[in-house]
Scaffold this active site. Structure first.
Site, PDB file in Angstrom:
ATOM      1  CD  GLU A 220      -2.899  -1.094   2.391  1.00  0.00           C
ATOM      2  OE1 GLU A 220      -3.724  -2.014   2.462  1.00  0.00           O
ATOM      3  OE2 GLU A 220      -2.856  -0.131   3.195  1.00  0.00           O
TER       4      GLU A 220
ATOM      5  N   GLY B 121       7.555 -16.735  -4.094  1.00  0.00           N
ATOM      6  CA  GLY B 121       7.810 -15.570  -4.935  1.00  0.00           C
ATOM      7  C   GLY B 121       9.272 -15.144  -4.896  1.00  0.00           C
ATOM      8  NE  ARG B 122      10.358 -12.597   0.583  1.00  0.00           N
ATOM      9  CZ  ARG B 122       9.808 -12.471   1.789  1.00  0.00           C
ATOM     10  NH1 ARG B 122       9.869 -13.482   2.652  1.00  0.00           N
ATOM     11  NH2 ARG B 122       9.186 -11.362   2.125  1.00  0.00           N
TER      12      ARG B 122
ATOM     13  CG  MET C 277      33.334  -6.643 -18.903  1.00  0.00           C
ATOM     14  SD  MET C 277      33.065  -8.419 -18.783  1.00  0.00           S
ATOM     15  CE  MET C 277      34.352  -8.850 -17.598  1.00  0.00           C
TER      16      MET C 277
ATOM     17  CD  GLU D 134       7.623 -11.402  -5.213  1.00  0.00           C
ATOM     18  OE1 GLU D 134       6.998 -11.578  -4.171  1.00  0.00           O
ATOM     19  OE2 GLU D 134       7.159 -11.653  -6.331  1.00  0.00           O
TER      20      GLU D 134
ATOM     21  NE  ARG E 143      11.381 -12.696  12.360  1.00  0.00           N
ATOM     22  CZ  ARG E 143      10.909 -11.868  11.430  1.00  0.00           C
ATOM     23  NH1 ARG E 143      10.977 -10.566  11.604  1.00  0.00           N
ATOM     24  NH2 ARG E 143      10.395 -12.339  10.319  1.00  0.00           N
TER      25      ARG E 143
END
Length: 378
Positions: A125, A239-240, A335, A361, A373
Site C-alpha cells: 500500500e 515468490g522470492r 565490459m 518480494e 531473526r
C-alpha cells in the site's frame, strides 16, 4: 543443467527455446513501447507455464519448486520483465489452488493456468511497504459480502489483469486481523491509478489499485478470516525463489553477452578477451552466477520439502542472488564500454529490469532481518 534430472533438462530446453524464439527478438520493443505481451504469455501457458506448481486437476502442471526455478531462469534469458510478471501470476494461482476450497479452485484456476485470464497480487500500500502487517485496506462484513475500501500501490499487471488477490483488514490491528479476498475485474468500485513510468519492467503495466465500496462475496475469501497474512507470506516464500530465478536468467544472458563482446571487440590491436583483467572479471561473474544458482535451487528444494529452515533459506537465496546477479549484469555492461549504455545492446535492459528485484518480494534489507531473526531465535 548440472545436477538436474533428464526430465528437468527437458523443461529447461523447452523454456530456453521459447525464450530465444518467442521472447528475445521482441524484448527491446516490448520495453520501448511498453507492450504487455499477452499473446506470447498465452503461448507459454500452452507449454504449461501458466500454473507451473499448481495441481493438474485444475489445469496446472503439478511441477516442483525446483522445476519452476529452472523454467523461470530459462525464460528470463529471453525477457526478464515478462518472466517476472509470469512468476507473480504463477504465485497468485498457487495461492488460490492451495488455500482456496474446491469451488474456488475450479472457478478460478483453469482460466488462469491457460492465461486466458491474468492475476495480480495486491499486498503493498502507499503507506505500508516493508511493514506489510500495518496495511489499512479494510473489508467490513455485511451478511454474505464484504465491503472493501482502500488502495494498493505498485501492482504488477494492475488494470490489465482480470483477477486480484487482495490482502485486507477484516479484524483488529496487526497480522492476525488480515484476510485474503479474490476480486474480479469489473467489480463496481474497483478502479486503477495512472500507469507508472518505470526504469525497467516496462513490458508489464504497474498501477495503483483502488477499492471504493467494492462488494465482494464471502465466497471469494481464501481460507479463514485472519489467515490472510500467513497466506501472503507463504506465497512470498515461493515468490522470492521465483524472482531470484529471474535474476539468474538475466545474469546468465549477460555473461554470454559479455563473453561474445570480449571476443569480437578489439582494443590496442587485440581482442579484449586477451586482457587478463577482463578474463578474471568474467571468471568472477561466472563463479558468482553458479554460486547464486546453487543457493536458489537449494532453497527451492527446502520449500518443496516443507523444511523448517525454508523461509530463511528463501530469504538468503533472494538476497544473495538478486544482489549478485545485478552486480554481474552491471559488470557485463561495463565490459561493453560505451556500447553497453546504448539501447541497441540488450545488456542495459537486463541491468534496468533486474534492479527492482532487490526491492520487491520483500526488500533485501527485510531479507537480512528475516535471516537474522531466524538465527537469533535459534
Amino acid at each position: 543443467s548440472a545436477g538436474l534430472t533428464e526430465e528437468q533438462k527437458e523443461f529447461q530446453k523447452v523454456a530456453l527455446d521459447f525464450a530465444a524464439k518467442e521472447m528475445a527478438p521482441h524484448m527491446a520493443e516490448w520495453d520501448e513501447k511498453e507492450i504487455f505481451p499477452v499473446e506470447t504469455m498465452r503461448k507459454a501457458a500452452q507449454l504449461g507455464f501458466g500454473g507451473i506448481y499448481v495441481k493438474p486437476d485444475v489445469g496446472g502442471s503439478g511441477l516442483s519448486r525446483l522445476d519452476t526455478s529452472v523454467i523461470f531462469e530459462a525464460l528470463s534469458t529471453g525477457c526478464t520483465s515478462t518472466t517476472a510478471y509470469m512468476s507473480i501470476h504463477n504465485m497468485c494461482v498457487w495461492m488460490i489452488d492451495t488455500f482456496g476450497n474446491e469451488e474456488q479452485r475450479h472457478r478460478f484456476c483453469p482460466s488462469l493456468c491457460s492465461m486466458e485470464k491474468f492475476a495480480s497480487y495486491c499486498l503493498t500500500e502507499p503507506g505500508s511497504g516493508s511493514d506489510a502487517a500495518s496495511l489499512l485496506t479494510s473489508a467490513q462484513r455485511k451478511g454474505d459480502t464484504y465491503v472493501l475500501n482502500g488502495s494498493k500501490a505498485f501492482i504488477s499487471g494492475g488494470g490489465d489483469t482480470d483477477v486480484y488477490v487482495v490482502m485486507c483488514r477484516t479484524g483488529g490491528p496487526g497480522p492476525k486481523g488480515i484476510s485474503c479476498l479474490v476480486l474480479e475485474k469489473g467489480t463496481p468500485g474497483l478502479s486503477f491509478g495512472k500507469k507508472e513510468k518505470k526504469v525497467g519492467w516496462n513490458s508489464q503495466p504497474t498501477r495503483a489499485v483502488i477499492f471504493e465500496d467494492c462488494v465482494v462475496p464471502v465466497g471469494n475469501r481464501l481460507g479463514a478470516e485472519g489467515q490472510g497474512f500467513s497466506i501472503a507470506m507463504k506465497g512470498l516464500n515461493g515468490g522470492r525463489i521465483n524472482i531470484a530465478s529471474c535474476s539468474l536468467g538475466a545474469a546468465h544472458a549477460s555473461v554470454l553477452l559479455a563473453q561474445e563482446h570480449l571476443t569480437v571487440r578489439k582494443q590496442f590491436g587485440e581482442p579484449l578477451a586477451n586482457n587478463q583483467y577482463l578474463q578474471f572479471r568474467l571468471a568472477e561473474m561466472a563463479t558468482r552466477l553458479v554460486a547464486a544458482r546453487l543457493m536458489v535451487r537449494n532453497a527451492a528444494r527446502a520449500l518443496q520439502e516443507g523444511r523448517e529452515d525454508a523461509a530463511a533459506l528463501c530469504s538468503m537465496a533472494k538476497l544473495f542472488a538478486t544482489d549478485e546477479c545485478f552486480a554481474i549484469c552491471n559488470q557485463a555492461l561495463q565490459m561493453h564500454g560505451g556500447y553497453g549504455y546504448l539501447k541497441d545492446y540488450a545488456v542495459q535492459q537486463f541491468v534496468r529490469d533486474i534492479r527492482v528485484h532487490q526491492i520487491l518480494e520483500g526488500t533485501n534489507e527485510v531479507m537480512r532481518m528475516i535471516v537474522a531473526r531466524n538465527l537469533l531465535q535459534g
